[in-house]
Design a protein around this motif. Structure first.
Motif, PDB file in Angstrom:
ATOM      1  N   UNK A  67       0.830  -1.194   0.000  1.00  0.00           N
ATOM      2  CA  UNK A  67       0.000   0.000   0.000  1.00  0.00           C
ATOM      3  C   UNK A  67       0.874   1.257   0.000  1.00  0.00           C
ATOM      4  N   UNK A  68       0.296   2.423  -0.243  1.00  0.00           N
ATOM      5  CA  UNK A  68       1.089   3.661  -0.153  1.00  0.00           C
ATOM      6  C   UNK A  68       1.813   3.749   1.184  1.00  0.00           C
ATOM      7  N   UNK A 122       3.083 -12.502  -9.828  1.00  0.00           N
ATOM      8  CA  UNK A 122       3.141 -11.078  -9.514  1.00  0.00           C
ATOM      9  C   UNK A 122       2.062 -10.352 -10.298  1.00  0.00           C
ATOM     10  N   UNK A 123       1.571  -9.276  -9.736  1.00  0.00           N
ATOM     11  CA  UNK A 123       0.537  -8.510 -10.413  1.00  0.00           C
ATOM     12  C   UNK A 123       0.453  -7.108  -9.853  1.00  0.00           C
ATOM     13  N   UNK A 124      -0.730  -6.521  -9.962  1.00  0.00           N
ATOM     14  CA  UNK A 124      -0.924  -5.137  -9.535  1.00  0.00           C
ATOM     15  C   UNK A 124      -2.266  -4.975  -8.835  1.00  0.00           C
ATOM     16  N   UNK A 125      -2.269  -4.086  -7.864  1.00  0.00           N
ATOM     17  CA  UNK A 125      -3.488  -3.600  -7.243  1.00  0.00           C
ATOM     18  C   UNK A 125      -3.695  -2.209  -7.828  1.00  0.00           C
ATOM     19  N   UNK A 134      -3.147   4.359 -10.901  1.00  0.00           N
ATOM     20  CA  UNK A 134      -2.352   4.201  -9.680  1.00  0.00           C
ATOM     21  C   UNK A 134      -2.199   2.709  -9.401  1.00  0.00           C
ATOM     22  N   UNK A 135      -1.028   2.155  -9.723  1.00  0.00           N
ATOM     23  CA  UNK A 135      -0.802   0.713  -9.612  1.00  0.00           C
ATOM     24  C   UNK A 135       0.172   0.414  -8.481  1.00  0.00           C
ATOM     25  N   UNK A 194      -7.203  -4.591   7.579  1.00  0.00           N
ATOM     26  CA  UNK A 194      -7.146  -3.178   7.945  1.00  0.00           C
ATOM     27  C   UNK A 194      -6.437  -2.369   6.857  1.00  0.00           C
ATOM     28  N   UNK A 195      -7.020  -1.217   6.532  1.00  0.00           N
ATOM     29  CA  UNK A 195      -6.397  -0.318   5.562  1.00  0.00           C
ATOM     30  C   UNK A 195      -6.547  -0.755   4.128  1.00  0.00           C
ATOM     31  N   UNK A 196      -7.405  -1.746   3.876  1.00  0.00           N
ATOM     32  CA  UNK A 196      -7.539  -2.272   2.517  1.00  0.00           C
ATOM     33  C   UNK A 196      -9.012  -2.291   2.143  1.00  0.00           C
TER      34      UNK A 196
END
Length: 431
Positions: free
Chosen positions: A34-35, A114-117, A96-97, A58-60
């Motif tokens: 996450x950021x 592997x991938x991206x959120x 925003x990946x 939490x936070x997701x």
């Protein structure tokens, strides 16, 4: 004997004839960065809001906008190149990946993807779908995260048809998962970017020969090098450090003061291919640099029969940057001290002494600004991401057999050289 009319006893099967029970398949888990480089571990469980157990992570998902995810399937080399292509296209399209890793605890490396959120406004969903249809092997899959009326987080997994339609495959509740004892990428790092042996790095570049013509030329050079070169009797000393820590100045001074032979990793014989491999994803780029260390090892073996050898960077640099790149998160997410990823490869010629030059981030940036030279991708990451820089520096400090001897390079050139010579004399009084 059986009495007339009696039924025979049931036939008993030997326990040896029964097929062994299969252990339950490990639950697929995900770790997203996450950021702020905070890691969140989660799983997706089907069933009602009360089924499957587990609380919402939490936070997701991170806001703002709707959240999506996808992973890149396929064999390692092609998947790595496709992952890199998608990273660039997502950036160009202003999505925003964030990094995402899918894995099964205890499973083989092939189970990891592997991938991206991706965070996007709802109106960006169609553009994201079209990007995946164009880039991913058909049929592409896209996960969409939405909050339900019950306050739970749900993931819908969609299959994207090439013609433009899509089909909902499953709906699952997103729950927090316990973080693993070690980052899930660490278990396979020595074969996936850290490369703990020559064959491991060679396998990757061999798979690249049909995609990258320069890969064969590099392999031809490496294959001419002896597998286990015998070194001479003179000391072999490596000077390590980030860019702008003074390695070039110190190594040149040591060459003159010790009447030594100065070598560099990567060697000049591969300089024409560096730009080509620097544009490739980590897996391929680090395989290239790992193999160049074996070319340098052959040069060390010959040079150390004649005089002391000073080397400007060697295996520690390759490993430290690979670890920091592949392990998402912060320093606390690195593999623990004494993990195998920090150990010198058994089939690579080992130096006698490794000295690590260190300076403060502020001092290093000030020095870099006065250089005016083109920055590598890793150098840009060091400046932009303090967590990445901290992971590189800590990885250097955790290296073993040989460990790095730290020298403060923020002092004057004369004082730094004096400290380096003190370390050398301490190990080699006769020099």
């Amino acid at each position: 004997m059986l009495r007339r009319g009696a039924l025979p006893p049931p036939l008993l099967r030997s326990p040896m004839a029964l097929p062994p029970a299969r252990p339950p398949r490990p639950e697929r888990r995900f770790v997203a960065e996450l950021p702020g480089c905070e890691l969140v571990d989660f799983a997706c469980r089907r069933g009602g809001s009360a089924g499957g157990g587990g609380a919402r992570p939490r936070g997701f998902p991170p806001g703002p906008g709707r959240c999506y995810s996808f992973c890149v399937p396929g064999e390692p080399v092609r998947a790595a190149r496709l992952h890199e292509r998608l990273r660039r296209e997502l950036s160009q399209a202003a999505f925003a990946a964030l990094p995402l890793l899918s894995y099964r605890p205890g499973a083989a490396a092939a189970a990891r993807e592997r991938g991206f959120l991706v965070r996007a406004a709802p109106e960006g969903e169609r553009a994201l779908e079209e990007l995946l249809r164009r880039c991913l092997p058909a049929p592409a899959h896209l996960a969409v995260y939405q909050e339900g009326e019950d306050g739970q987080l749900w993931r819908g997994l969609w299959r994207l048809a090439e013609a433009g339609g899509k089909e909902l495959l499953s709906r699952a509740r997103v729950v927090g998962a316990p973080p693993p004892a070690s980052h899930p990428a660490a278990a396979h790092l020595r074969d996936a970017a850290g490369f703990g042996s020559r064959p491991a790095a060679r396998r990757v570049l061999q798979e690249c020969t049909t995609l990258i013509p320069e890969a064969k030329a590099v392999l031809d050079l490496v294959d001419k090098c002896p597998k286990l070169p015998k070194r001479g009797s003179f000391p072999v000393i490596v000077i390590e450090g980030l860019d702008a820590t003074g390695k070039t100045t110190i190594t040149r001074s040591l060459k003159d003061l010790l009447n030594a032979i100065l070598l560099r990793s990567p060697p000049s014989c591969v300089s024409q291919w560096r730009k080509r491999f620097d544009d490739e994803p980590t897996l391929i780029r680090k395989a290239f640099y790992a193999l160049t260390n074996y070319i340098v090892a052959s040069e060390i073996a010959e040079a150390s029969t004649k005089s002391p050898v000073i080397i400007d960077r060697y295996w520690h640099s390759t490993a430290a940057y690979a670890i920091a790149t592949e392990i998402s998160g912060k320093v606390s997410d690195l593999p623990p001290v004494h993990h195998p990823v920090y150990c010198w490869p058994e089939d690579l010629l080992k130096p006698d002494l490794v000295i690590l030059l260190t300076v403060s981030p502020e001092e290093r940036i000030q020095r870099l600004q006065g250089r005016g030279i083109e920055k590598t991708r890793e150098e840009e990451e060091l400046e932009a991401n303090r967590f990445f820089r901290q992971k590189v520096e800590e990885s250097y400090r955790r290296m073993e057999n040989p460990a790095c001897q730290l020298v403060d390079a923020s002092l004057s050139r004369e004082e730094v050289l004096k400290d380096v010579l003190h370390q050398i004399k301490k190990h080699f009084p006769s020099l």
